[in-house]
Design an enzyme around this catalytic site. Structure first.
Site, PDB file in Angstrom:
ATOM      1  N   ARG A 188      -4.947  -1.808   9.152  1.00 57.60           N
ATOM      2  CA  ARG A 188      -4.723  -3.257   9.095  1.00 57.60           C
ATOM      3  C   ARG A 188      -4.959  -3.845  10.485  1.00 57.60           C
ATOM      4  O   ARG A 188      -6.009  -3.620  11.045  1.00 57.60           O
ATOM      5  CB  ARG A 188      -3.314  -3.535   8.554  1.00 57.60           C
ATOM      6  CG  ARG A 188      -3.231  -4.671   7.545  1.00 57.60           C
ATOM      7  CD  ARG A 188      -1.843  -4.700   6.904  1.00 57.60           C
ATOM      8  NE  ARG A 188      -0.780  -4.785   7.859  1.00 57.60           N
ATOM      9  CZ  ARG A 188      -0.199  -5.905   8.253  1.00 57.60           C
ATOM     10  NH1 ARG A 188      -0.585  -7.048   7.746  1.00 57.60           N
ATOM     11  NH2 ARG A 188       0.769  -5.896   9.132  1.00 57.60           N
ATOM     12  N   ASP A 241       4.595  -4.154   6.003  1.00 56.92           N
ATOM     13  CA  ASP A 241       4.800  -5.540   6.427  1.00 56.92           C
ATOM     14  C   ASP A 241       5.140  -6.507   5.274  1.00 56.92           C
ATOM     15  O   ASP A 241       6.149  -7.203   5.317  1.00 56.92           O
ATOM     16  CB  ASP A 241       3.508  -5.987   7.140  1.00 56.92           C
ATOM     17  CG  ASP A 241       3.598  -7.380   7.692  1.00 56.92           C
ATOM     18  OD1 ASP A 241       4.080  -7.526   8.824  1.00 56.92           O
ATOM     19  OD2 ASP A 241       3.196  -8.322   6.979  1.00 56.92           O
ATOM     20  N   SER A 268       6.180  -5.844   2.267  1.00 61.85           N
ATOM     21  CA  SER A 268       7.426  -5.435   1.596  1.00 61.85           C
ATOM     22  C   SER A 268       8.625  -5.913   2.400  1.00 61.85           C
ATOM     23  O   SER A 268       9.635  -6.370   1.847  1.00 61.85           O
ATOM     24  CB  SER A 268       7.476  -3.918   1.472  1.00 61.85           C
ATOM     25  OG  SER A 268       6.244  -3.421   1.040  1.00 61.85           O
ATOM     26  N   GLY A 276     -10.780  14.028  20.035  1.00 66.57           N
ATOM     27  CA  GLY A 276     -11.686  14.074  21.194  1.00 66.57           C
ATOM     28  C   GLY A 276     -12.819  13.059  21.105  1.00 66.57           C
ATOM     29  O   GLY A 276     -13.950  13.340  21.528  1.00 66.57           O
ATOM     30  N   ASP A 312       2.704   0.125  11.806  1.00 64.97           N
ATOM     31  CA  ASP A 312       2.716  -1.194  12.444  1.00 64.97           C
ATOM     32  C   ASP A 312       4.031  -1.950  12.262  1.00 64.97           C
ATOM     33  O   ASP A 312       4.068  -3.178  12.415  1.00 64.97           O
ATOM     34  CB  ASP A 312       1.562  -2.047  11.889  1.00 64.97           C
ATOM     35  CG  ASP A 312       1.672  -2.272  10.382  1.00 64.97           C
ATOM     36  OD1 ASP A 312       2.484  -1.583   9.724  1.00 64.97           O
ATOM     37  OD2 ASP A 312       0.936  -3.125   9.858  1.00 64.97           O
ATOM     38  N   GLU A 351     -10.175  -0.570  11.754  1.00 64.62           N
ATOM     39  CA  GLU A 351     -10.691  -1.648  10.881  1.00 64.62           C
ATOM     40  C   GLU A 351     -10.303  -3.026  11.402  1.00 64.62           C
ATOM     41  O   GLU A 351     -10.994  -4.007  11.155  1.00 64.62           O
ATOM     42  CB  GLU A 351     -10.212  -1.467   9.438  1.00 64.62           C
ATOM     43  CG  GLU A 351      -8.702  -1.616   9.248  1.00 64.62           C
ATOM     44  CD  GLU A 351      -8.266  -1.575   7.782  1.00 64.62           C
ATOM     45  OE1 GLU A 351      -9.118  -1.587   6.886  1.00 64.62           O
ATOM     46  OE2 GLU A 351      -7.040  -1.518   7.558  1.00 64.62           O
ATOM     47  N   ARG A 374       0.829  -5.191  -5.018  1.00 66.34           N
ATOM     48  CA  ARG A 374       0.892  -6.320  -4.086  1.00 66.34           C
ATOM     49  C   ARG A 374       1.096  -7.543  -4.973  1.00 66.34           C
ATOM     50  O   ARG A 374       0.373  -7.736  -5.941  1.00 66.34           O
ATOM     51  CB  ARG A 374      -0.397  -6.442  -3.288  1.00 66.34           C
ATOM     52  CG  ARG A 374      -0.712  -5.181  -2.455  1.00 66.34           C
ATOM     53  CD  ARG A 374      -1.784  -5.485  -1.437  1.00 66.34           C
ATOM     54  NE  ARG A 374      -2.336  -4.284  -0.814  1.00 66.34           N
ATOM     55  CZ  ARG A 374      -1.804  -3.661   0.233  1.00 66.34           C
ATOM     56  NH1 ARG A 374      -0.682  -4.120   0.770  1.00 66.34           N
ATOM     57  NH2 ARG A 374      -2.381  -2.600   0.751  1.00 66.34           N
ATOM     58  N   THR A 389       4.341   3.067   5.508  1.00 64.55           N
ATOM     59  CA  THR A 389       2.954   2.603   5.584  1.00 64.55           C
ATOM     60  C   THR A 389       2.175   3.540   6.495  1.00 64.55           C
ATOM     61  O   THR A 389       2.732   4.043   7.482  1.00 64.55           O
ATOM     62  CB  THR A 389       2.848   1.159   6.137  1.00 64.55           C
ATOM     63  OG1 THR A 389       1.482   0.910   6.511  1.00 64.55           O
ATOM     64  CG2 THR A 389       3.717   0.915   7.353  1.00 64.55           C
ATOM     65  N   ARG A 414     -24.870   7.296  12.439  1.00 68.53           N
ATOM     66  CA  ARG A 414     -24.386   7.325  11.058  1.00 68.53           C
ATOM     67  C   ARG A 414     -22.972   6.759  11.048  1.00 68.53           C
ATOM     68  O   ARG A 414     -22.261   6.832  12.055  1.00 68.53           O
ATOM     69  CB  ARG A 414     -24.335   8.762  10.517  1.00 68.53           C
ATOM     70  CG  ARG A 414     -25.692   9.393  10.293  1.00 68.53           C
ATOM     71  CD  ARG A 414     -26.415   8.778   9.101  1.00 68.53           C
ATOM     72  NE  ARG A 414     -27.644   9.485   8.777  1.00 68.53           N
ATOM     73  CZ  ARG A 414     -28.824   9.276   9.348  1.00 68.53           C
ATOM     74  NH1 ARG A 414     -28.944   8.373  10.321  1.00 68.53           N
ATOM     75  NH2 ARG A 414     -29.890   9.957   8.957  1.00 68.53           N
ATOM     76  N   GLY A 466       0.838  -1.203   0.000  1.00 67.49           N
ATOM     77  CA  GLY A 466       0.000   0.000   0.000  1.00 67.49           C
ATOM     78  C   GLY A 466       0.869   1.249   0.000  1.00 67.49           C
ATOM     79  O   GLY A 466       1.830   1.330   0.765  1.00 67.49           O
ATOM     80  N   ASP A 488      -0.020   2.560   8.401  1.00 64.22           N
ATOM     81  CA  ASP A 488      -0.506   1.772   9.549  1.00 64.22           C
ATOM     82  C   ASP A 488       0.328   1.944  10.820  1.00 64.22           C
ATOM     83  O   ASP A 488      -0.127   1.603  11.906  1.00 64.22           O
ATOM     84  CB  ASP A 488      -0.551   0.283   9.170  1.00 64.22           C
ATOM     85  CG  ASP A 488      -1.461   0.016   7.982  1.00 64.22           C
ATOM     86  OD1 ASP A 488      -2.389   0.813   7.756  1.00 64.22           O
ATOM     87  OD2 ASP A 488      -1.232  -0.988   7.279  1.00 64.22           O
ATOM     88  N   ARG A 490      -4.891   7.308   2.426  1.00 68.82           N
ATOM     89  CA  ARG A 490      -3.590   6.957   1.838  1.00 68.82           C
ATOM     90  C   ARG A 490      -3.020   8.059   0.948  1.00 68.82           C
ATOM     91  O   ARG A 490      -1.858   7.961   0.532  1.00 68.82           O
ATOM     92  CB  ARG A 490      -3.731   5.663   1.039  1.00 68.82           C
ATOM     93  CG  ARG A 490      -3.882   4.433   1.921  1.00 68.82           C
ATOM     94  CD  ARG A 490      -2.730   3.459   1.731  1.00 68.82           C
ATOM     95  NE  ARG A 490      -2.721   2.919   0.408  1.00 68.82           N
ATOM     96  CZ  ARG A 490      -3.315   1.780   0.066  1.00 68.82           C
ATOM     97  NH1 ARG A 490      -3.959   1.065   0.960  1.00 68.82           N
ATOM     98  NH2 ARG A 490      -3.255   1.339  -1.164  1.00 68.82           N
ATOM     99  N   HIS A 524     -24.524  14.297  20.934  1.00 73.70           N
ATOM    100  CA  HIS A 524     -23.777  13.701  19.818  1.00 73.70           C
ATOM    101  C   HIS A 524     -22.512  13.034  20.358  1.00 73.70           C
ATOM    102  O   HIS A 524     -22.015  13.399  21.425  1.00 73.70           O
ATOM    103  CB  HIS A 524     -23.404  14.756  18.777  1.00 73.70           C
ATOM    104  CG  HIS A 524     -22.337  15.691  19.268  1.00 73.70           C
ATOM    105  ND1 HIS A 524     -22.620  16.831  19.969  1.00 73.70           N
ATOM    106  CD2 HIS A 524     -20.987  15.619  19.174  1.00 73.70           C
ATOM    107  CE1 HIS A 524     -21.500  17.439  20.276  1.00 73.70           C
ATOM    108  NE2 HIS A 524     -20.480  16.724  19.814  1.00 73.70           N
TER     109      HIS A 524
HETATM  110  O1  F6P Z   1      -1.441  -1.175   4.693  1.00 74.63           O
HETATM  111  C1  F6P Z   1      -2.063  -0.022   4.260  1.00 74.63           C
HETATM  112  C2  F6P Z   1      -3.535  -0.254   4.087  1.00 74.63           C
HETATM  113  O2  F6P Z   1      -4.132   0.974   3.675  1.00 74.63           O
HETATM  114  C3  F6P Z   1      -4.264  -0.792   5.314  1.00 74.63           C
HETATM  115  O3  F6P Z   1      -4.543   0.193   6.270  1.00 74.63           O
HETATM  116  C4  F6P Z   1      -5.500  -1.382   4.691  1.00 74.63           C
HETATM  117  O4  F6P Z   1      -6.010  -2.430   5.478  1.00 74.63           O
HETATM  118  C5  F6P Z   1      -4.986  -1.917   3.368  1.00 74.63           C
HETATM  119  O5  F6P Z   1      -3.778  -1.220   3.087  1.00 74.63           O
HETATM  120  C6  F6P Z   1      -5.916  -1.743   2.207  1.00 74.63           C
HETATM  121  O6  F6P Z   1      -5.341  -2.372   1.111  1.00 74.63           O
HETATM  122  P1  F6P Z   1      -5.782  -2.163  -0.397  1.00 74.63           P
HETATM  123  O7  F6P Z   1      -5.299  -0.811  -0.823  1.00 74.63           O
HETATM  124  O8  F6P Z   1      -5.096  -3.250  -1.131  1.00 74.63           O
HETATM  125  O9  F6P Z   1      -7.261  -2.213  -0.418  1.00 74.63           O
END
Ligand code: F6P
Length: 319
Positions: free
Chosen positions: A171, A103, A105, A185, A129, A222, A72, A125, A243, A11, A127, A252, A215
């Protein structure tokens, strides 16, 4: 070392271009030829490799995405794919490779290293992570994109007195959710690194409602599950008007923040230095604002952690 390559994979993340620029310019500064590998590991296998000059990376430091494109690539997970990639590099006389990505890569770079080809990983990334670095390139920009969205959603949430569930990327990691929740907040932040009790979430919403707060903003990583499912559960129990916003790939894109540009420049340049020093098989990072490097063969075995203090603080500030 006379020739090195650079690729971006997985990504994309804002700041990858700044990292590519740093690799190219730092290498040329040291009289090393640099080759761009296009379309990540897929392009490596098919030989999408071109020499880069100083001008090739002009006017990109402020641009999101990656000028080298990315992909990918399942095939590169095979032994044959990796051998084919190395033979392409050798055709061009490339002796070392800088891999910018997350990850997946890093897993590719680890395999190339195991095959004896010197690679250095640069964490790119949104993320955040990758173990062995406090920050990954792109995280800060994505965080600011999320915050911009949260602030805007807050306006309409207030006007309509609604409960908003905002699902953010990451991720399996909760960093984007935690940082954006704290900065925005949010009343509740759900991250994979911390268990949550639905009764607590509901009790928190009800407490707010009882004291006149109509509210709420809930940030869901995710990695915890679908924001839509979560919203349904809340609606079923509380009957509050809810909502959902799934922020998606907007996180991204965009021009990298100054923080990400500086981080990318420092990490990209350090990767080149390591290859020059004959230290392949490393992963660069930043810890306490100091550049560090770790063994790429073992870095992904370390667990990803979040700042537990920050999570605790977020619960204390949103009572
Ligand atoms: O690793 C970056 C990321 O944006 C994650 O946060 C997300 O889960 C994933 O890539 C989405 O991947 P794709 O762009 O292949 O849908």
């Amino acid at each position: 070392m006379k020739k090195m390559g650079v690729l971006t994979s997985g990504g994309d993340s804002p700041g990858m271009n700044a990292a590519v620029r740093a690799v190219v310019r730092k290498a040329i500064y040291h009289n090393i030829e640099v080759y761009g590998v296009y379309q990540g590991y897929a392009g490596l296998m098919s030989g999408q490799i071109k020499k880069l000059e100083l001008g090739s990376v002009g006017d990109i430091i402020h641009r999101g995405g990656t000028m080298l494109y990315t992909a990918r690539c399942e095939e590169f997970k095979t032994n044959e794919g990796q051998i084919q990639g190395i033979s392409q590099l050798k055709k061009f006389g490339i002796e070392g490779l800088v891999v910018i990505g997350g990850d997946g890569s890093y897993r590719g770079a680890k395999k190339l290293t195991e095959h004896g080809f010197p690679c250095v990983g640069v964490p790119g990334t949104i993320d955040n992570d990758i173990p062995g670095t406090d920050f990954t390139i792109g995280f800060d920009t994505a965080l600011n994109t999320v915050i911009d969205a949260v602030d805007k959603i807050r306006d309409t949430a207030t006007s309509h007195e609604r409960t908003y569930i905002i699902e953010v990327m990451g991720r399996h990691a909760g960093d984007l959710a935690l940082w954006s929740g704290l900065a925005g907040g949010a009343e509740t932040i759900l991250i994979p690194e911390a268990d949550y009790d639905m009764n607590d979430v509901i009790a928190r919403l009800n407490r707010g409602h009882d004291r006149g707060k109509k509210h709420s903003i809930i940030i869901v990583a995710e990695g915890v599950g679908s924001g839509v499912d979560f919203a349904k559960k809340i609606k079923d129990v509380t009957q509050f008007e809810t909502r959902v916003s799934v922020l998606g790939h907007i996180q991204r894109g965009g021009s990298p923040t100054a923080f990400d540009r500086v981080l990318a420049s420092r990490l990209g340049a350090r990767a080149v230095e390591l290859l020059i020093e004959g230290k392949g098989g490393r992963a660069v990072g930043i810890e306490n604002n100091k550049l560090v490097d770790h063994d790429i063969l073992e870095i992904l075995d370390r667990p990803h952690t979040i700042e537990q203090d920050m999570y605790k603080l977020s619960t204390e500030l949103s009572i």
